[in-house]
Enzyme design. Structure first.
Site, PDB file in Angstrom:
ATOM      1  N   ALA A  26      29.075  29.665  20.239  1.00  0.00           N
ATOM      2  CA  ALA A  26      29.045  29.088  18.886  1.00  0.00           C
ATOM      3  C   ALA A  26      28.487  30.117  17.907  1.00  0.00           C
ATOM      4  CB  ALA A  26      28.203  27.820  18.863  1.00  0.00           C
ATOM      5  N   SER A  27      27.426  30.794  18.308  1.00  0.00           N
ATOM      6  CA  SER A  27      26.828  31.801  17.435  1.00  0.00           C
ATOM      7  C   SER A  27      27.835  32.926  17.159  1.00  0.00           C
ATOM      8  CB  SER A  27      25.559  32.348  18.100  1.00  0.00           C
ATOM      9  OG  SER A  27      25.170  33.579  17.558  1.00  0.00           O
ATOM     10  N   HIS A 136      16.883  39.234  17.558  1.00  0.00           N
ATOM     11  CA  HIS A 136      16.202  38.528  16.466  1.00  0.00           C
ATOM     12  C   HIS A 136      15.037  37.629  16.862  1.00  0.00           C
ATOM     13  CE1 HIS A 136      19.192  35.998  18.251  1.00  0.00           C
ATOM     14  NE2 HIS A 136      18.976  34.965  17.466  1.00  0.00           N
ATOM     15  N   GLU A 174      13.139  32.892  28.442  1.00  0.00           N
ATOM     16  CA  GLU A 174      13.633  32.092  27.308  1.00  0.00           C
ATOM     17  C   GLU A 174      12.993  30.703  27.274  1.00  0.00           C
ATOM     18  OE1 GLU A 174      16.702  33.011  25.158  1.00  0.00           O
ATOM     19  OE2 GLU A 174      16.335  35.082  25.740  1.00  0.00           O
ATOM     20  N   HIS A 251      21.848  29.165  28.382  1.00  0.00           N
ATOM     21  CA  HIS A 251      20.586  28.569  28.849  1.00  0.00           C
ATOM     22  C   HIS A 251      20.932  27.407  29.777  1.00  0.00           C
ATOM     23  CE1 HIS A 251      18.489  29.922  24.893  1.00  0.00           C
ATOM     24  NE2 HIS A 251      18.107  30.710  25.866  1.00  0.00           N
ATOM     25  N   CYS A 383      17.723  21.618  22.260  1.00  0.00           N
ATOM     26  CA  CYS A 383      17.280  22.973  21.882  1.00  0.00           C
ATOM     27  C   CYS A 383      16.227  22.905  20.788  1.00  0.00           C
ATOM     28  CB  CYS A 383      18.434  23.799  21.329  1.00  0.00           C
ATOM     29  SG  CYS A 383      19.770  24.071  22.468  1.00  0.00           S
TER      30      CYS A 383
HETATM   31  O1  SUG Z   1      19.031  31.891  21.167  1.00  0.00           O
HETATM   32  N1  SUG Z   1      21.041  30.751  18.543  1.00  0.00           N
HETATM   33  C1  SUG Z   1      20.061  30.460  19.555  1.00  0.00           C
HETATM   34  C2  SUG Z   1      20.327  29.096  20.142  1.00  0.00           C
HETATM   35  C3  SUG Z   1      19.223  28.669  21.054  1.00  0.00           C
HETATM   36  C4  SUG Z   1      19.549  27.406  21.744  1.00  0.00           C
HETATM   37  N2  SUG Z   1      18.461  26.990  22.533  1.00  0.00           N
HETATM   38  C5  SUG Z   1      18.557  26.339  23.723  1.00  0.00           C
HETATM   39  N3  SUG Z   1      19.658  26.293  24.377  1.00  0.00           N
HETATM   40  N4  SUG Z   1      17.503  25.822  24.198  1.00  0.00           N
HETATM   41  C6  SUG Z   1      20.094  31.535  20.651  1.00  0.00           C
HETATM   42  O2  SUG Z   1      21.188  31.968  20.984  1.00  0.00           O
HETATM   43  C7  SUG Z   1      21.970  31.994  16.714  1.00  0.00           C
HETATM   44  C8  SUG Z   1      21.570  33.011  15.707  1.00  0.00           C
HETATM   45  C9  SUG Z   1      22.705  33.696  15.057  1.00  0.00           C
HETATM   46  O3  SUG Z   1      23.810  33.176  14.999  1.00  0.00           O
HETATM   47  O4  SUG Z   1      22.482  34.835  14.622  1.00  0.00           O
HETATM   48  C10 SUG Z   1      20.894  31.785  17.748  1.00  0.00           C
HETATM   49  O5  SUG Z   1      19.933  32.509  17.814  1.00  0.00           O
END
Ligand code: SUG
Length: 450
Positions: A26-27, A136, A174, A251, A383
């Protein structure tokens, strides 16, 4: 009697899509799409309110300060603020995005927490996650640790708040996203299940054929179990299935979930885990006299691609009812708080209906929540929260300044409506005026918690 509490993080005013989530489809798909920080923060708040209304003591933390200008200077960007921002945008958009990261909203990655009942020293142990896999998130442990300390310090010497694990790739961690705690009806007998993506000690070439870099290492999970003083007979380490990681399961909480004696997972959540899962079921029965309720969704029922699209396993599985009531006076039932995407993916919708219809499964209801902005960054309801089990009598000892009450929620909504940007892109993030504006948003938020 132990009860679960949840800690969410207020979504920050710089929530955006930088595409920085490693292995997070998704990211990656939403990289550089326009984000909606105001909507994101309100959606997160509504989710936390719903959880509180289901009887879970709900807490909420203020966002860490963004941007992290020190990251830009550490990376050699110099000159005036505007010059630094311009250069970062031109030469390293990832660095710019990392400096403005709002990923701290996904609190399941903040730490791994194990309750007093599970450790031989009788303390609640908490290890903030080092989050070193991506650009990040490496600063979050240092930013959340003081808030965790502030929340928990009323519990006195019964708490061990550890530093994050050393910041080296063999120890990448994580947090609770890769940890599940199962327990008996009272919560006193706990089983800790750690799920890792990479086993650096495995013979090379064994299963290391991933498209995506596995974020949790076995060495990190084992170090946490050791420092939390967990009993080895009630501690389990499972290997995430490479098929799942390659499908975008970065995760464990995207492919499995648990609450009390319920373990709900996909057929391809774990690799070669049959004997460990048998041992878990046997130990559980031996130690508690109760049966573990293990529910498996097959690939036929919910293909991996649908599990990732719907984020079904990232629903929050919530025990409802009054946790302080005498044990046998209230029948325990559970509800699912699902991302609304579950209602749009037919296989996920059917699975939820099956669970609710099955009288042997105490899940009675599903809520479907709009969480578009979080989901577009790869984060569902689970999350967004860090869960902890604490003794029900100790809830009142937690720092009430962080407790999400109706009044706090109204104040937060007002500040978010008034101050948060409606939309955000890399263009605004490279403006020194926007950085200046953010300090005023931070002040408005901080004012609520004074
Ligand atoms: O670490 N997304 C987070 C999503 C974390 C989800 N957490 C759990 N599954 N518990 C990650 O990937 C997206 C940031 C961006 O699009 O730049 C982001 O960091």
């Amino acid at each position: 009697m132990f009860t679960e509490i949840n800690v969410d993080g207020i979504v920050g005013p710089t929530h955006h899509f930088g595409g920085l989530g490693v292995g997070n489809v998704a990211s990656i798909e939403h990289q550089h799409a326009i984000s909606h920080p105001r909507q994101a923060a309100l959606e997160g708040l509504r989710k936390a309110e719903l959880i509180a209304s289901l009887g879970i003591p709900q807490f909420i933390f203020v966002p860490p300060v963004r941007p992290r200008l020190s990251l830009l200077s550490d990376l050699g960007f110099h000159g005036t603020l505007q010059e630094q921002l311009n250069a970062a945008r031109a030469e390293s958009p990832r660095a710019l995005s990392a400096a403005f990261s709002g990923a701290f909203m996904w609190m399941a990655n903040a730490a791994t927490v194990t309750p007093t009942a599970d450790s031989w020293d009788g303390r609640l142990h908490c290890t903030p996650a080092n989050l070193i896999s991506s650009w990040h998130r490496g600063s979050e442990a240092a930013e959340r640790a003081p808030q965790l300390h502030s929340l928990l310090h009323g519990l006195g010497i019964g708490v061990a708040l550890h530093p994050a694990l050393p910041y080296i790739t063999p120890l990448r961690d994580e947090g609770a996203a890769n940890h599940m705690r199962l327990c008996d009806r009272t919560g006193h007998v706990g089983f800790n299940v750690f799920v890792y993506g990479a086993d650096d000690a495995a013979p090379s070439g064994s299963t290391q054929t991933y498209q995506f870099f596995p974020r949790q290492s076995r060495a990190a999970s084992m170090a946490i179990a050791r420092r939390h003083h967990l009993a080895s007979e009630r501690t389990f380490f499972l290997h995430q299935h490479p098929r799942a990681i390659d499908a975008g399961v970065f995760h464990n909480d995207v492919i499995a979930t648990s609450c009390d004696r319920i373990l709900l997972h996909h057929e391809f959540a774990f690799l070669d885990a049959a004997s460990e899962l048998d041992r878990l079921e046997n130990q559980f029965h031996q130690c508690t006299g109760e049966s573990l309720l293990r529910i498996v969704a097959s690939e036929d029922e919910l293909p991996l691609v649908d599990a990732v699209r719907s984020y079904f396993f990232n629903s929050q599985l919530v025990r409802c009812g009054d946790s302080r009531a005498p044990l046998h006076s209230v029948p325990t039932h559970y509800e699912l708080v699902c991302p609304h995407h579950c209602a749009e993916v037919p296989s996920a919708q059917r699975l939820i209906e099956r669970l609710i219809a099955d009288p042997s499964i105490p899940i009675q209801r599903a809520h479907f929540l709009p969480l578009n902005e979080s989901m577009s960054g790869g984060g569902g309801p689970a999350c967004l929260r860090l869960r902890m089990m604490i003794h029900a009598d100790q809830v009142e000892l937690l720092n009430s300044k962080w407790r999400l009450t109706h009044a706090l929620s109204e104040q937060l909504s007002r500040v978010i409506e008034q101050w948060y940007p409606e939309q955000l892109s890399m263009v605004e993030m490279s403006s020194a005026d926007f950085v200046d504006y953010l300090t005023r948003v931070d002040e408005a938020l901080a004012g609520i918690f004074e």
